[in-house]
Scaffold this motif. Sequence first.
Motif, PDB file in Angstrom:
ATOM      1  N   ILE A  47      60.322  94.973-105.184  1.00  0.00           N
ATOM      2  CA  ILE A  47      61.602  95.225-104.615  1.00  0.00           C
ATOM      3  C   ILE A  47      62.916  93.935-104.803  1.00  0.00           C
ATOM      4  N   LEU A  48      62.397  92.906-105.125  1.00  0.00           N
ATOM      5  CA  LEU A  48      63.278  91.767-105.483  1.00  0.00           C
ATOM      6  C   LEU A  48      63.398  91.964-106.884  1.00  0.00           C
ATOM      7  N   ASN A  49      64.627  92.100-107.510  1.00  0.00           N
ATOM      8  CA  ASN A  49      64.995  92.368-108.678  1.00  0.00           C
ATOM      9  C   ASN A  49      65.625  90.965-109.445  1.00  0.00           C
ATOM     10  N   ARG A  50      65.201  90.528-110.608  1.00  0.00           N
ATOM     11  CA  ARG A  50      65.967  89.612-110.922  1.00  0.00           C
ATOM     12  C   ARG A  50      67.161  89.684-111.860  1.00  0.00           C
ATOM     13  N   VAL A  51      68.263  89.351-111.866  1.00  0.00           N
ATOM     14  CA  VAL A  51      69.334  89.675-112.607  1.00  0.00           C
ATOM     15  C   VAL A  51      69.442  88.945-113.924  1.00  0.00           C
ATOM     16  N   PRO A  52      69.621  89.586-114.865  1.00  0.00           N
ATOM     17  CA  PRO A  52      69.640  89.360-116.254  1.00  0.00           C
ATOM     18  C   PRO A  52      70.440  87.791-116.398  1.00  0.00           C
ATOM     19  N   GLY A  53      69.996  87.019-117.300  1.00  0.00           N
ATOM     20  CA  GLY A  53      70.878  85.697-117.418  1.00  0.00           C
ATOM     21  C   GLY A  53      72.117  86.037-117.826  1.00  0.00           C
ATOM     22  N   LYS A 100      63.193 104.194-101.772  1.00  0.00           N
ATOM     23  CA  LYS A 100      62.042 103.170-101.928  1.00  0.00           C
ATOM     24  C   LYS A 100      61.571 103.085-100.281  1.00  0.00           C
ATOM     25  N   VAL A 101      60.824 103.893 -99.913  1.00  0.00           N
ATOM     26  CA  VAL A 101      60.641 103.928 -98.508  1.00  0.00           C
ATOM     27  C   VAL A 101      59.811 102.861 -98.048  1.00  0.00           C
ATOM     28  N   ASN A 102      59.271 102.190 -98.767  1.00  0.00           N
ATOM     29  CA  ASN A 102      58.380 100.791 -98.395  1.00  0.00           C
ATOM     30  C   ASN A 102      59.151  99.601 -98.715  1.00  0.00           C
ATOM     31  N   ALA A 103      60.553  99.718 -98.772  1.00  0.00           N
ATOM     32  CA  ALA A 103      61.259  98.571 -99.096  1.00  0.00           C
ATOM     33  C   ALA A 103      61.119  97.198 -97.970  1.00  0.00           C
ATOM     34  N   PRO A 104      61.131  97.573 -96.770  1.00  0.00           N
ATOM     35  CA  PRO A 104      61.353  96.688 -95.821  1.00  0.00           C
ATOM     36  C   PRO A 104      59.892  95.809 -95.931  1.00  0.00           C
ATOM     37  N   GLU A 105      58.719  96.582 -95.663  1.00  0.00           N
ATOM     38  CA  GLU A 105      57.642  95.873 -95.740  1.00  0.00           C
ATOM     39  C   GLU A 105      57.155  95.094 -97.097  1.00  0.00           C
ATOM     40  N   LEU A 106      57.484  95.758 -98.278  1.00  0.00           N
ATOM     41  CA  LEU A 106      57.323  95.019 -99.449  1.00  0.00           C
ATOM     42  C   LEU A 106      58.190  93.680 -99.604  1.00  0.00           C
ATOM     43  N   LEU A 107      59.458  93.813 -99.133  1.00  0.00           N
ATOM     44  CA  LEU A 107      60.273  92.622 -99.057  1.00  0.00           C
ATOM     45  C   LEU A 107      59.595  91.551 -98.291  1.00  0.00           C
ATOM     46  N   ARG A 108      59.130  91.953 -97.056  1.00  0.00           N
ATOM     47  CA  ARG A 108      58.637  90.849 -96.002  1.00  0.00           C
ATOM     48  C   ARG A 108      57.565  90.142 -97.009  1.00  0.00           C
ATOM     49  N   ARG A 109      56.657  90.932 -97.574  1.00  0.00           N
ATOM     50  CA  ARG A 109      55.459  90.488 -98.263  1.00  0.00           C
ATOM     51  C   ARG A 109      55.800  89.413 -99.134  1.00  0.00           C
ATOM     52  N   ALA A 146      63.543  91.023 -92.180  1.00  0.00           N
ATOM     53  CA  ALA A 146      62.383  90.117 -92.934  1.00  0.00           C
ATOM     54  C   ALA A 146      63.273  89.100 -93.395  1.00  0.00           C
ATOM     55  N   LEU A 147      64.512  89.184 -93.941  1.00  0.00           N
ATOM     56  CA  LEU A 147      65.424  87.869 -94.453  1.00  0.00           C
ATOM     57  C   LEU A 147      65.737  87.080 -93.225  1.00  0.00           C
ATOM     58  N   ARG A 148      66.011  87.394 -92.090  1.00  0.00           N
ATOM     59  CA  ARG A 148      66.376  86.732 -91.030  1.00  0.00           C
ATOM     60  C   ARG A 148      64.887  85.650 -90.674  1.00  0.00           C
ATOM     61  N   ASP A 149      64.004  86.489 -90.615  1.00  0.00           N
ATOM     62  CA  ASP A 149      62.756  85.702 -90.222  1.00  0.00           C
ATOM     63  C   ASP A 149      62.280  84.793 -91.035  1.00  0.00           C
ATOM     64  N   HIS A 150      62.819  84.746 -92.271  1.00  0.00           N
ATOM     65  CA  HIS A 150      62.255  83.719 -93.357  1.00  0.00           C
ATOM     66  C   HIS A 150      63.408  82.748 -93.518  1.00  0.00           C
ATOM     67  N   ALA A 151      64.542  83.057 -92.860  1.00  0.00           N
ATOM     68  CA  ALA A 151      65.758  82.149 -92.880  1.00  0.00           C
ATOM     69  C   ALA A 151      66.357  82.239 -94.373  1.00  0.00           C
ATOM     70  N   ASN A 152      66.205  83.259 -95.128  1.00  0.00           N
ATOM     71  CA  ASN A 152      66.674  83.542 -96.414  1.00  0.00           C
ATOM     72  C   ASN A 152      68.024  84.194 -96.650  1.00  0.00           C
ATOM     73  N   PRO A 153      68.844  83.335 -97.087  1.00  0.00           N
ATOM     74  CA  PRO A 153      70.553  83.596 -97.410  1.00  0.00           C
ATOM     75  C   PRO A 153      70.521  84.904 -98.027  1.00  0.00           C
ATOM     76  N   PHE A 154      71.459  85.669 -97.637  1.00  0.00           N
ATOM     77  CA  PHE A 154      71.825  87.119 -98.411  1.00  0.00           C
ATOM     78  C   PHE A 154      73.047  87.354 -98.353  1.00  0.00           C
ATOM     79  N   SER A 155      73.556  88.258 -99.026  1.00  0.00           N
ATOM     80  CA  SER A 155      74.813  89.093 -98.732  1.00  0.00           C
ATOM     81  C   SER A 155      74.772  90.531 -98.995  1.00  0.00           C
ATOM     82  N   ILE A 156      75.844  91.121 -98.337  1.00  0.00           N
ATOM     83  CA  ILE A 156      75.897  92.698 -98.519  1.00  0.00           C
ATOM     84  C   ILE A 156      77.074  92.870 -98.947  1.00  0.00           C
ATOM     85  N   LEU A 157      77.370  93.890 -99.719  1.00  0.00           N
ATOM     86  CA  LEU A 157      78.401  94.662-100.336  1.00  0.00           C
ATOM     87  C   LEU A 157      78.361  96.097 -99.845  1.00  0.00           C
ATOM     88  N   THR A 158      79.440  96.446 -99.082  1.00  0.00           N
ATOM     89  CA  THR A 158      79.554  97.861 -98.983  1.00  0.00           C
ATOM     90  C   THR A 158      80.853  98.754 -98.665  1.00  0.00           C
TER      91      THR A 158
END
Length: 344
Positions: A47-53, A100-109, A146-158
């Motif tokens: 679920i974590l996608n690396r952006v091309p360089g 991707k119905v398992n996105a939350p659990e997959l991201l947490r892992r 999941a991002l909150r519990d890991h104190a992982n910085p994030f952004s949302i565009l919507t």
Amino acid sequence: MRWDNLVDSPATSGATALFGTSAVTTRTFDTPEFRGITFYEVRARSILNRVPGASRMPFEWTVNPYRGCTHACVYCFARKTHSYLDLDTGLGFDSQIVVKVNAPELLRRQLASRQWQGAHVAMGTNVDCYQRAEGRYRLMPGIISALRDHANPFSILTKGTLILRDLDLLRQAAEVTEVGISVSVGFTDRELWRTVEPGTPSPERRLDVVRTLTEHGIGCGVLMAPVIPFLGDSPDQLRATVRAIAAAGATSVTPLVLHLRPGAREWFMAWLREHHPYLVARYERLYAEGAYAPKWYQRRITRHVHELATEFGIGPSDRGDHRHPPIAPEPTPAPPEPTQLTLL
């Protein structure tokens, strides 16, 4: 559909599929908001996608819980990604949604993996994570948690107003890490909105989201995108849009001129021939060199919007100090993870 051909690294021989045909469930719902829409529920392997360089994006990692988008924006650059599954990039992109119905659990892992270094994660950069489907599948609360519990910085565009459903979670996350929220409002012209963004909330409703987030202590910027040449770029239109953005309390405004990548270009030009045939030749000249408008045009729009932002008192957004959770999540060993598929 080529589910088995969607691999972690298409250029690498022996790469494994992100999900196989046996993992796909097809659903339709006979309710007004979902009539005519097909959902393909999949269990993703990553679920974590690396952006091309080579990407112009200012971030390295993204999370995209959906493919395809019911916003149906005629200019959407992500249309091309539907072709990777042999899905139609026109009406199919608007009505055939991969979930991707398992996105939350997959991201947490994946966040708990020792290989993960806590890099910024951007969402809404491919298709909108708060599109209509999110009202049914509710993937974002688990992702934000999941991002909150890991104190992982994030952004949302919507462009979606559904983000307000998760206001409490966003506030909790902002207490422990950097959270950036941006709402996309390219123009306030209602007639233009009805024709080019038929599945989105109105610009006024999106600006209400900015206002509400700001009132609750979450700074929100506006991505003024796209500025559409010859249809939404007149001085009066730009002034009206920036004035409305300022009135909503946006912390910043960033203009972005329409770009037409392959997939989106064909669909947009077909729409233009139907609705504004007199502009076809002008667009062919303006975008003769590729997907992006000429630099002189981009600079002119950017300069004008920045001048208006100064006039109406819109300042740069404040990014708070990086904070850490009071209790770190218990580390969980994770198997080595494959190279991520990139969509941008």
